[in-house]
Write a protein that holds these residues in place. Structure first.
Motif, PDB file in Angstrom:
ATOM      1  N   PHE A  70      29.586  -3.314  62.138  1.00 57.27           N
ATOM      2  CA  PHE A  70      28.969  -2.044  62.473  1.00 57.27           C
ATOM      3  C   PHE A  70      29.962  -1.095  63.136  1.00 57.27           C
ATOM      4  O   PHE A  70      30.755  -1.501  63.972  1.00 57.27           O
ATOM      5  N   ASP A  71      29.907   0.180  62.730  1.00 57.68           N
ATOM      6  CA  ASP A  71      30.703   1.245  63.357  1.00 57.68           C
ATOM      7  C   ASP A  71      32.197   0.936  63.380  1.00 57.68           C
ATOM      8  O   ASP A  71      32.903   1.261  64.330  1.00 57.68           O
ATOM      9  N   ARG A  72      32.688   0.313  62.337  1.00 58.16           N
ATOM     10  CA  ARG A  72      34.106  -0.028  62.255  1.00 58.16           C
ATOM     11  C   ARG A  72      34.944   1.204  61.927  1.00 58.16           C
ATOM     12  O   ARG A  72      36.064   1.346  62.407  1.00 58.16           O
ATOM     13  N   TYR A  73      34.424   2.080  61.094  1.00 56.76           N
ATOM     14  CA  TYR A  73      35.185   3.226  60.625  1.00 56.76           C
ATOM     15  C   TYR A  73      34.569   4.511  61.171  1.00 56.76           C
ATOM     16  O   TYR A  73      33.654   5.077  60.575  1.00 56.76           O
ATOM     17  N   VAL A  74      35.073   4.964  62.304  1.00 58.78           N
ATOM     18  CA  VAL A  74      34.539   6.182  62.928  1.00 58.78           C
ATOM     19  C   VAL A  74      34.713   7.348  61.964  1.00 58.78           C
ATOM     20  O   VAL A  74      35.803   7.602  61.468  1.00 58.78           O
ATOM     21  N   GLY A  75      33.624   8.033  61.662  1.00 62.16           N
ATOM     22  CA  GLY A  75      33.676   9.156  60.737  1.00 62.16           C
ATOM     23  C   GLY A  75      33.688   8.745  59.277  1.00 62.16           C
ATOM     24  O   GLY A  75      33.745   9.579  58.397  1.00 62.16           O
ATOM     25  N   GLY A  76      33.643   7.441  58.993  1.00 63.95           N
ATOM     26  CA  GLY A  76      33.641   6.973  57.609  1.00 63.95           C
ATOM     27  C   GLY A  76      35.025   6.530  57.180  1.00 63.95           C
ATOM     28  O   GLY A  76      36.040   7.066  57.623  1.00 63.95           O
ATOM     29  N   LEU A  77      35.065   5.558  56.304  1.00 60.79           N
ATOM     30  CA  LEU A  77      36.336   4.992  55.854  1.00 60.79           C
ATOM     31  C   LEU A  77      37.017   5.866  54.809  1.00 60.79           C
ATOM     32  O   LEU A  77      38.232   5.975  54.780  1.00 60.79           O
ATOM     33  N   TYR A  78      36.238   6.500  53.948  1.00 61.23           N
ATOM     34  CA  TYR A  78      36.811   7.228  52.819  1.00 61.23           C
ATOM     35  C   TYR A  78      36.615   8.729  52.970  1.00 61.23           C
ATOM     36  O   TYR A  78      35.549   9.187  53.335  1.00 61.23           O
ATOM     37  N   GLY A  79      37.679   9.488  52.657  1.00 58.76           N
ATOM     38  CA  GLY A  79      37.578  10.936  52.702  1.00 58.76           C
ATOM     39  C   GLY A  79      36.966  11.505  51.436  1.00 58.76           C
ATOM     40  O   GLY A  79      36.444  12.612  51.428  1.00 58.76           O
ATOM     41  N   GLY A  80      37.007  10.726  50.354  1.00 56.34           N
ATOM     42  CA  GLY A  80      36.456  11.174  49.075  1.00 56.34           C
ATOM     43  C   GLY A  80      35.194  10.418  48.745  1.00 56.34           C
ATOM     44  O   GLY A  80      34.452  10.020  49.637  1.00 56.34           O
ATOM     45  N   PRO A  81      34.933  10.198  47.462  1.00 53.33           N
ATOM     46  CA  PRO A  81      33.750   9.430  47.061  1.00 53.33           C
ATOM     47  C   PRO A  81      33.769   8.042  47.705  1.00 53.33           C
ATOM     48  O   PRO A  81      34.796   7.362  47.713  1.00 53.33           O
ATOM     49  N   ASP A  82      32.654   7.653  48.240  1.00 50.46           N
ATOM     50  CA  ASP A  82      32.544   6.413  49.019  1.00 50.46           C
ATOM     51  C   ASP A  82      32.032   5.280  48.144  1.00 50.46           C
ATOM     52  O   ASP A  82      30.874   5.274  47.744  1.00 50.46           O
ATOM     53  N   PRO A  83      32.882   4.266  47.835  1.00 45.94           N
ATOM     54  CA  PRO A  83      32.414   3.149  47.012  1.00 45.94           C
ATOM     55  C   PRO A  83      31.342   2.322  47.692  1.00 45.94           C
ATOM     56  O   PRO A  83      30.621   1.581  47.044  1.00 45.94           O
ATOM     57  N   GLY A  84      31.221   2.465  49.005  1.00 44.50           N
ATOM     58  CA  GLY A  84      30.181   1.741  49.731  1.00 44.50           C
ATOM     59  C   GLY A  84      28.783   2.144  49.314  1.00 44.50           C
ATOM     60  O   GLY A  84      27.822   1.393  49.517  1.00 44.50           O
ATOM     61  N   ARG A  85      28.646   3.320  48.710  1.00 44.16           N
ATOM     62  CA  ARG A  85      27.330   3.748  48.229  1.00 44.16           C
ATOM     63  C   ARG A  85      26.827   2.842  47.119  1.00 44.16           C
ATOM     64  O   ARG A  85      25.647   2.816  46.819  1.00 44.16           O
ATOM     65  N   GLY A  86      27.726   2.072  46.508  1.00 46.11           N
ATOM     66  CA  GLY A  86      27.336   1.138  45.464  1.00 46.11           C
ATOM     67  C   GLY A  86      26.962  -0.237  45.982  1.00 46.11           C
ATOM     68  O   GLY A  86      26.571  -1.112  45.204  1.00 46.11           O
ATOM     69  N   MET A  87      27.092  -0.443  47.280  1.00 42.64           N
ATOM     70  CA  MET A  87      26.753  -1.739  47.863  1.00 42.64           C
ATOM     71  C   MET A  87      25.240  -1.932  47.872  1.00 42.64           C
ATOM     72  O   MET A  87      24.497  -0.997  48.161  1.00 42.64           O
ATOM     73  N   PRO A  88      24.784  -3.145  47.582  1.00 43.80           N
ATOM     74  CA  PRO A  88      23.345  -3.407  47.639  1.00 43.80           C
ATOM     75  C   PRO A  88      22.857  -3.663  49.068  1.00 43.80           C
ATOM     76  O   PRO A  88      21.683  -3.862  49.286  1.00 43.80           O
ATOM     77  N   LEU A  89      23.767  -3.660  50.030  1.00 45.23           N
ATOM     78  CA  LEU A  89      23.415  -3.947  51.417  1.00 45.23           C
ATOM     79  C   LEU A  89      23.164  -2.632  52.148  1.00 45.23           C
ATOM     80  O   LEU A  89      24.082  -1.849  52.359  1.00 45.23           O
ATOM     81  N   GLY A  90      21.920  -2.400  52.539  1.00 47.84           N
ATOM     82  CA  GLY A  90      21.562  -1.135  53.173  1.00 47.84           C
ATOM     83  C   GLY A  90      22.379  -0.822  54.408  1.00 47.84           C
ATOM     84  O   GLY A  90      22.734   0.335  54.646  1.00 47.84           O
TER      85      GLY A  90
END
Length: 111
Positions: A70-90
C-alpha cells in the motif's frame, strides 16, 4: 536478467500484469497467479508465504498485507498509461500508489 542471473527464486513489486506473465515463462510457481480465480492460493504453499513476507518487509510493507503493497508509489508509479489498471486486484487497480509483490519459484530447466 532472469537468464543471466540463473536465480531459482525472484521477487518484484509491480503494477504490471505483464511481470507475472514473464515470470510464468521461467518459473513453475508464481504468486499471485493473476489468471487464477483465487490469485492468492499459492500463499498456502510451503515457503512461498515466508518469501512473500520477507520481501514485504524489504519493500517497506506490513507482512499482514501480503502481497499488496500500500502507498508504495507516492503520486503513482507511471507517468503515462498505467498497466496496473489491468490488474484484477482492486487494491492495486484502483489506486496508482499501490503495487503487488510477485514471487516466482521453481525455475523451469529451459531457462
Amino acid at each position: 536478467m532472469l537468464k543471466v542471473t540463473g536465480a531459482s527464486m525472484v521477487a518484484a513489486v509491480t503494477r504490471s500484469p505483464a511481470i507475472s506473465k514473464l515470470m510464468k515463462h521461467a518459473f513453475r510457481t508464481v504468486l499471485p497467479d493473476l489468471s487464477d480465480l483465487d490469485p492468492f492460493h499459492l500463499l498456502e504453499r510451503h515457503g512461498i508465504r515466508a518469501a512473500a513476507e520477507c520481501y514485504a518487509r524489504y519493500a517497506g510493507a506490513d507482512p499482514a498485507d501480503v502481497p499488496i503493497v500500500f502507498d508504495r508509489y507516492v503520486g503513482g508509479l507511471y507517468g503515462g498509461p498505467d498497466p496496473g489498471r489491468g490488474m484484477p486486484l482492486g487494491e492495486v487497480a484502483d489506486n496508482p500508489a499501490n503495487g503487488v509483490i510477485v514471487i516466482a519459484a521453481d525455475r523451469k530447466s529451459k531457462w
